[in-house]
Each structure stands twice: as C-alpha cells, then as structure tokens.
Scaffold this active site. Structure first.
Site, PDB file in Angstrom:
ATOM      1  N   ALA A  66      -3.023   1.868   3.083  1.00  0.00           N
ATOM      2  CA  ALA A  66      -4.034   0.848   3.335  1.00  0.00           C
ATOM      3  C   ALA A  66      -5.170   1.493   4.132  1.00  0.00           C
ATOM      4  O   ALA A  66      -4.985   2.537   4.768  1.00  0.00           O
ATOM      5  CB  ALA A  66      -3.433  -0.326   4.097  1.00  0.00           C
ATOM      6  N   GLY A 111       0.830   1.701   2.084  1.00  0.00           N
ATOM      7  CA  GLY A 111       0.503   0.798   0.994  1.00  0.00           C
ATOM      8  C   GLY A 111       0.582   1.455  -0.365  1.00  0.00           C
ATOM      9  O   GLY A 111       0.835   0.785  -1.375  1.00  0.00           O
ATOM     10  N   GLU A 114       4.214   1.407  -1.270  1.00  0.00           N
ATOM     11  CA  GLU A 114       4.527   0.008  -1.579  1.00  0.00           C
ATOM     12  C   GLU A 114       3.982  -0.391  -2.945  1.00  0.00           C
ATOM     13  O   GLU A 114       4.611  -1.143  -3.692  1.00  0.00           O
ATOM     14  CB  GLU A 114       3.975  -0.892  -0.477  1.00  0.00           C
ATOM     15  CG  GLU A 114       4.736  -0.736   0.838  1.00  0.00           C
ATOM     16  CD  GLU A 114       3.994  -1.347   2.022  1.00  0.00           C
ATOM     17  OE1 GLU A 114       4.643  -2.084   2.789  1.00  0.00           O
ATOM     18  OE2 GLU A 114       2.786  -1.094   2.186  1.00  0.00           O
ATOM     19  N   GLU A 134       3.965   3.834   8.804  1.00  0.00           N
ATOM     20  CA  GLU A 134       3.274   2.832   9.618  1.00  0.00           C
ATOM     21  C   GLU A 134       3.657   2.888  11.093  1.00  0.00           C
ATOM     22  O   GLU A 134       2.808   2.654  11.971  1.00  0.00           O
ATOM     23  CB  GLU A 134       3.552   1.420   9.068  1.00  0.00           C
ATOM     24  CG  GLU A 134       2.847   1.088   7.772  1.00  0.00           C
ATOM     25  CD  GLU A 134       3.618   1.501   6.533  1.00  0.00           C
ATOM     26  OE1 GLU A 134       3.210   1.121   5.432  1.00  0.00           O
ATOM     27  OE2 GLU A 134       4.656   2.217   6.669  1.00  0.00           O
TER      28      GLU A 134
END
Length: 260
Positions: A66, A111, A114, A134
């Site tokens: 992200a 992300g 994911e 993260e």
C-alpha cells in the site's frame, strides 16, 4: 474505458490486467484501488473474457505494498476506511466469475502479497519476494492478510510472517504453498498465458462453478460444502457443454465448448 494506474488488454479469451505505477513500485493508493474496483466490474460483464492475468508493470515489483506516503498521515477513522476499501476491492477480485492468475514479477509485499492472495492461482518469477512487513511500520496487515495467509499456508507459518515482517523469496513461497509455480522472469507472462489459455479451453460454466464451489467451501463446514458441490454438479447437466464434453470423450475427439 481508460485508467490512470491500470492497463487492461485482452488477448483472445484472456485479459491481462497490469497495475501501472512503476515509479511507486506499483504501490496501491486510494485511486488505484478505486480503479481496480471499477475494472473488475467491467471484467465481470465481459463474457468474452474467460480468464484474467493480474501483474505489475516493470521488472521490480508486482505491487510493493500500500502507498505508505498516503497512509502516513491517516487518523484511526481514515485508516479503517482505507482498510475497508482494500478489503472490499480484493473480495470483489476473489469472487470474480472468471479465474484470476497472479503473475508475480517482483516485490509482493503488504498489500501486494494480499492482492496476490486474493487471486485463485499464483505464479512467481524467480526474482519475486513475498511478505507482510506491516509490523515493521507499526501497523498490521489491513487488506485481509491476517485472514487469507493462514488459510493458504497454515496458522503457524502465517503467524511467523505476520509477527516478524520477514520477507521470503519465491522458492520459499513455493515450499510453503503460497505460490503454485516459479519461473524465470522472462518467461513468467508466457507461462501465465499458457495456463490461462488451458483454463479458457475448458467448459466456461464448469470452470466458473468450480471456482464458486472452492470459494464457498473455504468458509463452511464440509457437509455444507458437499451439499453445494452436488448442486453445482447437477447444474452442469443443464448445459449444452456437458453434453458436448461427454460426447467428445466417448467419440475420442476434442470438445468444442460454446459456453452454454
């Protein structure tokens, strides 16, 4: 429809969707997630697309994560909304009628990992890297990494990756079952296309119903899963492709599926 951060091309029955923010290593910001949600709606309506390949632009990254620059200043409410946007978008990807193959050509972190996990099948280049780092930023996985990773590799291995933030290479990802195959970078898309076209050559309704059964079975008990499988099995007998497939087998010829 044109997109700022995505490239969508179609080769026969296969759509190739590329996350295209190479200067940011294809990091996912809010605009990219919204574009991805929109393009998934477009693909869902396109009956000429039988399989989707998802990849990243350039040779360094699939999706590096992200967008940290955007996340840095978020407050708690904004953080939750950003997570919900990613989760909703990735769930839409996971439930897309067509099978989705992730062609992971580089970094798939946070992300990006994911996103790959929301695909049905994951192929990786030898240069690919996977991880949920993260915790090294003081946050948790927010786009369903804590939910999909244990389902794919088991709670123990997932917990180790989520708690340490460690990054693993493609061979380790293959060893633990996170990816299906590992290929040289230069042949990754070619191999993804081979697999996609092989799937696209099967009876479309049977493929889509198989995907539906797999997805539903993840979240229900085996008895309920078996009952649903029997329903979709029965449903295939209402299609012309089922008659064609069985006839072709008995006549020792290649089936000519029409998608009906």
């Amino acid at each position: 429809m044109e997109y700022n951060n995505l490239i969508l091309k179609q080769k026969g029955a296969v759509a190739i969707l590329t996350i295209n923010r190479p200067k940011a290593l294809n990091a996912l910001n809010e605009d990219t997630l919204m574009e991805l949600s929109s393009v998934l709606d477009e693909l869902e309506k396109n009956s000429s697309v039988k399989v989707v390949i998802l990849t990243g632009s350039g040779e360094k990254a699939f999706v590096a994560g992200a967008d940290i620059a955007q996340m840095k200043e978020l407050n708690a409410l904004e953080g939750r909304r950003f997570a919900q946007l990613g989760q909703t978008t990735f769930r839409k990807l996971e439930l897309l009628s067509q099978p989705v193959i992730a062609a992971v050509n580089g970094f798939a972190l946070g992300g990006g990992c994911e996103l790959a996990m929301a695909c049905d099948i994951r192929l990786a280049s030898e240069t690919a890297k996977f991880g949920q780092p993260e915790v090294t930023l003081g946050i948790t996985a927010g786009f369903a990494g804590t939910q999909r990773l244990p389902r794919l590799v088991g709670a123990g291995r997932a917990s180790e990756l989520l708690f340490t933030g460690d990054i693993i290479d493609a061979q380790e990802a293959y060893r633990i079952g996170l990816v299906n195959h590992v290929y040289p970078l230069e042949t990754l898309i070619e191999e993804a296309l081979k697999l996609a076209n092989r799937i696209a050559g099967r009876a479309p309704a049977a493929v889509q119903l198989s995907k539906s059964a797999v997805q539903r079975g993840k979240n229900i008990d085996i008895d309920s899963g078996q009952a649903y499988e029997a329903e979709v099995f029965g449903l295939t007998f209402s299609t012309l492709d089922q008659k064609e497939g069985c006839s072709a087998f008995l006549e020792r010829r290649k089936p000519d599926f029409k998608g009906c």
